[in-house]
Design a protein around this motif. Structure first.
Motif, PDB file in Angstrom:
ATOM      1  N   THR A  52      36.261  -5.450  22.469  1.00  0.00           N
ATOM      2  CA  THR A  52      37.458  -4.902  21.827  1.00  0.00           C
ATOM      3  C   THR A  52      38.708  -5.575  22.376  1.00  0.00           C
ATOM      4  OG1 THR A  52      36.336  -2.796  21.509  1.00  0.00           O
ATOM      5  CG2 THR A  52      38.734  -2.774  21.368  1.00  0.00           C
ATOM      6  N   PHE A  53      38.788  -5.722  23.699  1.00  0.00           N
ATOM      7  CA  PHE A  53      39.946  -6.365  24.317  1.00  0.00           C
ATOM      8  C   PHE A  53      40.029  -7.839  23.909  1.00  0.00           C
ATOM      9  CE2 PHE A  53      41.947  -3.718  27.773  1.00  0.00           C
ATOM     10  CZ  PHE A  53      41.398  -2.519  27.354  1.00  0.00           C
ATOM     11  N   ALA A  54      38.897  -8.508  23.856  1.00  0.00           N
ATOM     12  CA  ALA A  54      38.889  -9.924  23.472  1.00  0.00           C
ATOM     13  C   ALA A  54      39.384 -10.094  22.047  1.00  0.00           C
ATOM     14  CB  ALA A  54      37.486 -10.508  23.628  1.00  0.00           C
ATOM     15  N   ARG A  55      38.956  -9.231  21.148  1.00  0.00           N
ATOM     16  CA  ARG A  55      39.414  -9.304  19.757  1.00  0.00           C
ATOM     17  C   ARG A  55      40.913  -9.060  19.655  1.00  0.00           C
ATOM     18  NH1 ARG A  55      34.676  -6.075  16.455  1.00  0.00           N
ATOM     19  NH2 ARG A  55      33.006  -7.519  16.987  1.00  0.00           N
ATOM     20  N   ALA A  56      41.401  -8.078  20.402  1.00  0.00           N
ATOM     21  CA  ALA A  56      42.832  -7.784  20.381  1.00  0.00           C
ATOM     22  C   ALA A  56      43.633  -8.979  20.893  1.00  0.00           C
ATOM     23  CB  ALA A  56      43.130  -6.541  21.213  1.00  0.00           C
ATOM     24  N   ALA A  57      43.182  -9.578  21.985  1.00  0.00           N
ATOM     25  CA  ALA A  57      43.887 -10.741  22.536  1.00  0.00           C
ATOM     26  C   ALA A  57      43.849 -11.904  21.554  1.00  0.00           C
ATOM     27  CB  ALA A  57      43.262 -11.145  23.867  1.00  0.00           C
ATOM     28  N   LYS A  58      42.707 -12.111  20.912  1.00  0.00           N
ATOM     29  CA  LYS A  58      42.580 -13.206  19.949  1.00  0.00           C
ATOM     30  C   LYS A  58      43.524 -12.999  18.769  1.00  0.00           C
ATOM     31  CE  LYS A  58      39.197 -15.870  17.376  1.00  0.00           C
ATOM     32  NZ  LYS A  58      37.789 -16.001  16.998  1.00  0.00           N
ATOM     33  N   SER A  59      43.666 -11.755  18.326  1.00  0.00           N
ATOM     34  CA  SER A  59      44.572 -11.483  17.210  1.00  0.00           C
ATOM     35  C   SER A  59      46.023 -11.764  17.594  1.00  0.00           C
ATOM     36  CB  SER A  59      44.418 -10.051  16.714  1.00  0.00           C
ATOM     37  OG  SER A  59      44.980  -9.140  17.620  1.00  0.00           O
ATOM     38  N   LEU A  60      46.306 -11.743  18.895  1.00  0.00           N
ATOM     39  CA  LEU A  60      47.644 -12.069  19.380  1.00  0.00           C
ATOM     40  C   LEU A  60      47.802 -13.552  19.693  1.00  0.00           C
ATOM     41  CD1 LEU A  60      48.164  -9.029  21.776  1.00  0.00           C
ATOM     42  CD2 LEU A  60      49.206  -9.382  19.530  1.00  0.00           C
TER      43      LEU A  60
END
Length: 116
Positions: free
Chosen positions: A35-43
């Motif tokens: 979840t954190f990796a996806r959020a960072a990638k979206s940023l």
């Protein structure tokens, strides 16, 4: 990292609140890494393993702050309050219910082993 990682029985022996807090951080990391990796990638960022661990520890620190507890000096009660806060946040971030349930079970074992 396996989102269904388990706390080893040996890790529950001689458990202290500080060690329990570290296991909570590890459980939350295992549950939330994707979840954190996806959020960072979206940023537009791609954090490494160390950055991910810092992000997760920061989230756990915020959970302690949200329940007006001291991350550096946890107690069994403040750990339980922080874990409840983390479970609520994990669900809000879209963590699958089976992963949340698994980690609640693991942390139940942790709390059962932690002296009052």
């Amino acid at each position: 990292m396996n989102p269904f990682a388990e706390i080893a029985e040996a890790e529950l022996q001689g458990l202290t609140p500080a060690r329990a807090r570290e296991l909570v951080v590890r459980c939350f990391y295992n549950a939330q890494k994707e979840t954190f990796a996806r959020a960072a990638k979206s940023l537009g960022t791609a954090p490494g393993e160390d950055a991910m661990k810092r992000m997760v520890e920061g989230a756990v620190r915020l959970a302690f702050r949200a329940v007006k507890a001291d991350f550096e000096h946890p107690t069994k009660q403040t750990l339980a309050q922080a874990v409840t806060e983390l479970a609520t946040k994990a669900a809000a971030m879209g963590t699958p219910p089976d992963i949340i349930a698994h980690h609640k079970g693991q942390l139940g074992r942790l709390f059962a082993a932690l002296p009052d």
